[in-house]
Scaffold this motif. Structure first.
Motif, PDB file in Angstrom:
ATOM      1  N   GLY A 130       0.676  -1.169   0.316  1.00  0.00           N
ATOM      2  CA  GLY A 130       0.028  -0.195  -0.056  1.00  0.00           C
ATOM      3  C   GLY A 130       0.758   1.099  -0.179  1.00  0.00           C
ATOM      4  N   CYS A 136     -12.709  -2.555   2.688  1.00  0.00           N
ATOM      5  CA  CYS A 136     -12.632  -2.752   1.468  1.00  0.00           C
ATOM      6  C   CYS A 136     -11.566  -4.064   1.528  1.00  0.00           C
ATOM      7  N   PHE A 166      -8.345  -4.082   1.929  1.00  0.00           N
ATOM      8  CA  PHE A 166      -6.959  -4.175   1.527  1.00  0.00           C
ATOM      9  C   PHE A 166      -5.690  -4.006   2.688  1.00  0.00           C
ATOM     10  N   ILE A 183      -6.139   2.579   0.406  1.00  0.00           N
ATOM     11  CA  ILE A 183      -4.835   1.921   0.637  1.00  0.00           C
ATOM     12  C   ILE A 183      -4.271   1.173  -0.356  1.00  0.00           C
ATOM     13  N   GLU A 184      -5.352   0.774  -1.380  1.00  0.00           N
ATOM     14  CA  GLU A 184      -4.914   0.015  -2.624  1.00  0.00           C
ATOM     15  C   GLU A 184      -4.644   1.235  -3.554  1.00  0.00           C
ATOM     16  N   PRO A 185      -3.426   1.448  -3.892  1.00  0.00           N
ATOM     17  CA  PRO A 185      -2.896   2.275  -5.004  1.00  0.00           C
ATOM     18  C   PRO A 185      -3.690   1.895  -6.504  1.00  0.00           C
ATOM     19  N   GLY A 229      -9.801  -1.791  -3.346  1.00  0.00           N
ATOM     20  CA  GLY A 229      -9.266  -1.461  -2.219  1.00  0.00           C
ATOM     21  C   GLY A 229      -9.579  -0.089  -1.680  1.00  0.00           C
TER      22      GLY A 229
END
Lengths: 164, 795
Positions: free
Chosen positions: A40, A101, A103, B201-203, B253
């Motif tokens: 991340g 989400c 992630f 947070i997920e690019p 994400g």
């Protein structure tokens, strides 16, 4: 020059060709296709990549694959016992809606399991301080904190397996 | 209510895969023979490109191809379109500069895309990019929002005089001026709504995959709305017809707005995958995300509130400069206008409102919607000036709000700034929040804190938002270039299990659970037999995606409409099976029943008959059970609520600690209270982040992004924020124009929290003569406010 690295990942012996600069997280994701460990950020801040190396939580973007030579690595994929049940910490995250989400979740869970092993009944403040290296943008942490406290209790009462 | 129906806190069905590392995010996908792309970005905020030499880089190990803006232009690739046309006061259209995916001639912000290097590995692509020689002639840059339109400032676009994109207004200026002329008191306030970075947070990532055999393109991308990307990229940028282009947004994400827009990298990898005949993967690292994801907020505002002698609001005027960055991102232009100016009535009866907004270009990353989008800016403005007015009028802030609330019997309520609120009860959530926070006991707590040398303050914010975006005809009249309906398909399989295809997209919101609850509730089918399918244009008929707290209100209603069709068809089939008149069949608890008898057919039996139509009204009804619906909302929905924040400030260090935070929200009817609370928690921390921690800062002269990583941009961490008391209204007012009565809940926290926090801080510091403090209220700012040294401007 590429070299061969060997380690144990989730209880299985693995080996692969890596460059000197290959990060542990790259080895896990790209060589072993263990994509549950996420990336991340690029400054070792977010904690989405946390795994266990010899039983301790480590940001796998901060460690070279060659540094894990001979180590026992545990990733999120190896946490739940065989048979499909969730590990008590995973179950607590689900029960308390500690993820949205998903992630940051693998890193959060792996960090939380390490905390729970060191501290069987962490307080809210102890959980918040421990998770300082794991960023979540979705949950506002409220439910993560509840989940970690409940997960630690569940692990302490014997429902938690040894994941490493 | 069943244990999996509407209103039940069903545990999320998506969690198992996320908790076991089995989610599939874009970067987890690898295509056969895949290559890797690295985007060479501008190191300058503003510079002319005199030339680009790629010869040496092309010979570097592993390089497959290098492309620049000239290559894309030669192929007729178009620019990234803006989806909303805003007109200025004088009727002229906004200035709409080109937005090429790769910039050929002049870079306009740090991070602007200059070239793409495609190689066998990402490391090889990155290394080769270092050998590309770009001859830049640096130009002076303009960064500062307030300065951008002033004469003498560097010009971002030659065609945008005074860097102005548009100079818009809304409301009745004459009536507002008259209201001010007759006012007993006028409160004035200047404030800044700080620029933020969404920081999912997920690019972002994208994989372009051209099939040389069929001529089909597939784009895997981190998007909140894959159909919108297909539409924009297909129609405007690459000129590809929809049937040749599939867009997949798998597990995503987090988005918070930043993954709504069509980005250059999506077009680049899709276009280039045909050029090289191989799939291409691009994944942003966090540094790239900071300089290429659309950013949020960035308003500079002067506002004034006119009151009579009793504190009754007579008029409000606001003048805002909104920074749009260097290019127009997809929905950037509607954010400071139709999502901001129209919200300035708030929850109050203010009869005259006038708002003007000048949108400016600067040499910064484009700005677009970020969680709340315009509505946080409106709410911050209003709730700050109401608090300042309360202080000046010596009226309790809760009392001043109550005095001016739209009464609960005044709905539908037409505001002077275009919106018509269908329903609401603002007194109820205020009362609830005051009770939850023990507002009455605050003075004692302040005294106790004082004994410990601490400054304690309490702050209220009563917000409203316009969600369920949006009625297409209204949006179209205001400049939207797309419809804003939603689509759904309910496919009942022969054995009675169900696949629901929705154009909404879940990237953390839990649609796979809450949408299934809606279906389970309506059809009486166990939730295990229902699948929610989203995020793939090859599977889902159409969709406008997820943003503006629209998914359950618009997407959920589309599903309800499709379910109505399923039930209507089922009644026809059941009537035949039960040898009864169709009009006598009622559907209840998962059964088609002849009214007043015990004759019935279970839902599954009817579904089976539809696919094995041996005894079936084939002359009247088609076999099969698969229904689609499009739903275009009749109005926006209007969630509202009151937040109360209590802080303690250490005057020696300036550190602010939130000691209590309560939220009372009216979201209408609730599908899954657990998910709703989680959405509020997340929004609150983004709002608290804006108020206390976060700010995207560029060097004012060089235009370099100073907060380009998590070591510089202060993301809220677990130990920065408290736990919350979150409740939904005990007197909730269901939405009147959708069948679920839902209003949406995704953005509320980020809208209501910033003014609640700042009002609390100003309250705590009021005894030191402080009447306002800018966000983020860092320890340094607070310390300087206490100790009388003005914080450095333009931080």
């Amino acid at each position: 020059m590429p070299s061969t690295v060997k380690m144990t990942v989730n209880g299985k012996s693995v080996s692969g060709q890596v460059e000197g600069r290959t990060l542990l997280v790259q080895f896990l994701r790209e060589t072993l296709s263990l994509t549950g460990t996420h990336v991340g950020c690029d400054t070792s801040q977010c904690g989405a990549c946390v795994v266990h190396v010899d039983g301790r939580s480590v940001k796998s973007c901060t460690m070279l694959a060659v540094q894990a030579e001979g180590a026992a690595v545990a990733t999120i994929e190896g946490l739940a016992p065989a048979g499909g049940d969730l590990h008590p910490m995973q179950a607590a995250f689900r029960e308390h809606h500690g993820l949205q989400c998903g992630f940051c979740t693998p890193g959060m869970v792996m960090s939380a399991v390490d905390l729970a092993k060191r501290n069987k009944s962490p307080s809210e403040q102890e959980v918040r301080e421990w998770l300082e290296g794991n960023i979540c943008r979705c949950t506002g942490y409220h439910n993560i904190v509840k989940a970690v406290m409940a997960g630690a209790r569940a692990m302490a009462t014997g429902k938690g397996g040894d994941d490493d | 209510m069943t244990d999996t129906g509407i209103g039940a806190p069903v545990r999320r069905r998506e969690d198992y895969r996320f908790l076991t590392g089995k989610g599939t995010y874009t970067d987890d996908i690898n295509r056969p023979h895949q290559t890797h792309a690295y985007i060479l970005r501008s190191p300058h905020a503003h510079a002319e490109i005199k030339g680009i030499k790629t010869d040496k880089a092309k010979k570097a190990p592993g390089v497959v191809a290098i492309f620049t803006g000239a290559d894309m232009a030669a192929d007729g690739v178009g620019g990234l379109p803006c989806g909303w046309l805003v007109h200025s006061k004088d009727g002229s259209p906004m200035v709409e500069p080109p937005h090429p995916p790769l910039v050929p001639d002049r870079v306009r912000h740090v991070g602007d895309q200059v070239a793409v290097v495609i190689a066998e590995s990402l490391d090889q692509a990155r290394e080769a990019a270092e050998s590309i020689e770009v001859d830049y002639k640096p130009l002076p840059a303009i960064i500062n929002t307030a300065q951008a339109a002033k004469s003498g400032s560097p010009q971002v676009w030659d065609q945008a005089k005074s860097n102005t994109c548009y100079d818009w207004h809304i409301g009745d200026k004459a009536a507002t001026d008259a209201a001010f002329a007759g006012a007993a008191h006028v409160t004035k306030l200047d404030l800044i709504n700080n620029r933020l970075v969404a920081n999912a947070i997920e690019p972002r990532a994208a994989i372009g995959d051209y099939d040389t055999g069929t001529g089909h393109y597939t784009l895997y991308t981190t998007s909140q709305n894959p159909h919108v990307i297909r539409l924009l990229m297909g129609a405007f940028v690459l000129k590809l017809p929809e049937h040749k282009l599939r867009v997949v947004a798998p597990d995503v994400g987090g988005g918070f707005g930043s993954k709504i827009y069509h980005y250059a990298e999506e077009a680049i990898v899709t276009w280039a995958s045909k050029k090289i005949g191989r799939p291409i993967k691009w994944t942003a690292d966090r540094s790239e995300a900071f300089m290429s994801d659309a950013q949020g907020r960035d308003h500079v505002t002067h506002c004034e509130l006119a009151m009579d002698k009793d504190g009754k609001f007579l008029g409000l005027r606001a003048s805002t400069t909104a920074n749009l960055g260097a290019y127009l991102s997809t929905f950037s232009t509607c954010v400071p206008t139709y999502l901001h100016g129209t919200l300035l009535a708030g929850v109050y009866t203010t009869p005259a409102i006038y708002c003007e907004v000048r949108a400016v270009f600067t040499n910064t990353v484009p700005v677009d919607a970020y969680r709340g989008a315009g509505r946080p800016e409106a709410t911050y403005l209003l709730e700050r000036i109401v608090d300042k007015a309360a202080d000046e009028m010596k009226i309790d802030p809760a009392e001043l709000r109550r005095k001016n609330f739209i009464p609960k019997d005044a709905f539908p309520y037409q505001t002077p700034v275009a919106l018509q609120y269908d329903t609401g009860n603002y007194q109820a959530t205020l009362d609830q929040a005051l009770k939850m926070s023990d507002y009455a006991g605050f003075k004692a707590r302040r005294e106790e804190a004082k004994k410990r040398g601490m400054l304690r303050g309490i702050g209220i914010a009563s917000y409203i938002e316009a969600c369920g975006i949006a009625p297409s005809n209204v949006a179209g009249a205001l400049g939207a270039r797309a419809g804003l309906y939603e689509a759904a398909q309910v496919r009942v399989h022969p054995t009675g299990s169900i696949s629901v295809f929705t154009g909404s997209h879940s990237h953390g919101q839990g649609h796979e659970t809450s949408f299934a609850q809606v279906v389970s509730d309506r059809l009486g089918v166990p939730i295990e037999n229902i699948d929610i399918v989203h995020g793939d244009t090859a599977k889902v008929l159409f969709g406008m995606g997820t943003y503006g707290s629209r998914s359950i209100a618009v997407g959920g209603t589309a599903i309800m409409k499709a379910l109505d069709k399923v039930i209507a068809k089922g009644k026809k089939i059941a009537a035949h099976m039960l040898e009864a008149a169709e009009a006598d069949i009622e559907f209840k608890d998962g059964k088609f029943q002849v009214a007043g008898t015990d004759k019935s057919k279970a839902f599954g039996e009817v579904a089976f008959a539809a696919y094995v139509p041996h005894h079936y009204p084939l002359d009247k009804v088609e076999p099969g059970m698969d229904e689609t619906a499009f739903y275009d909302p009749l109005n926006f929905t209007f969630p509202s609520g009151t937040y109360v924040c209590e802080v303690e400030i250490d005057p020696d260090t300036g550190i602010t600690r939130i000691v209590n935070f309560v939220a009372a929200d009216d979201f209408g009817k609730i599908i899954n209270p657990m998910i709703v609370e989680g959405q509020v928690h997340g929004g609150l921390v983004q709002g608290i982040g804006q108020a206390l921690l976060e700010s995207c800062i560029y060097d004012d002269k060089s235009g370099q992004l100073l907060t380009g990583s998590y070591t510089d941009y202060c993301m809220p961490r677990a130990d920065d924020v408290p736990s919350f008391k979150v409740e939904t209204s005990k007197e909730a007012t269901p939405c009147t124009h959708n069948p679920l009565g839902v209003k949406g809940c995704g953005e509320a926290g980020a809208i209501g929290a910033p003014p609640a926090v700042i009002n609390a801080i100003v309250d705590a510091l009021s005894e030191r003569g402080v009447t306002h403090i800018e966000m983020p209220a860092t320890p340094e700012r607070v310390w300087r406010a206490i100790h009388g040294t003005v914080a450095r401007a333009a931080e």
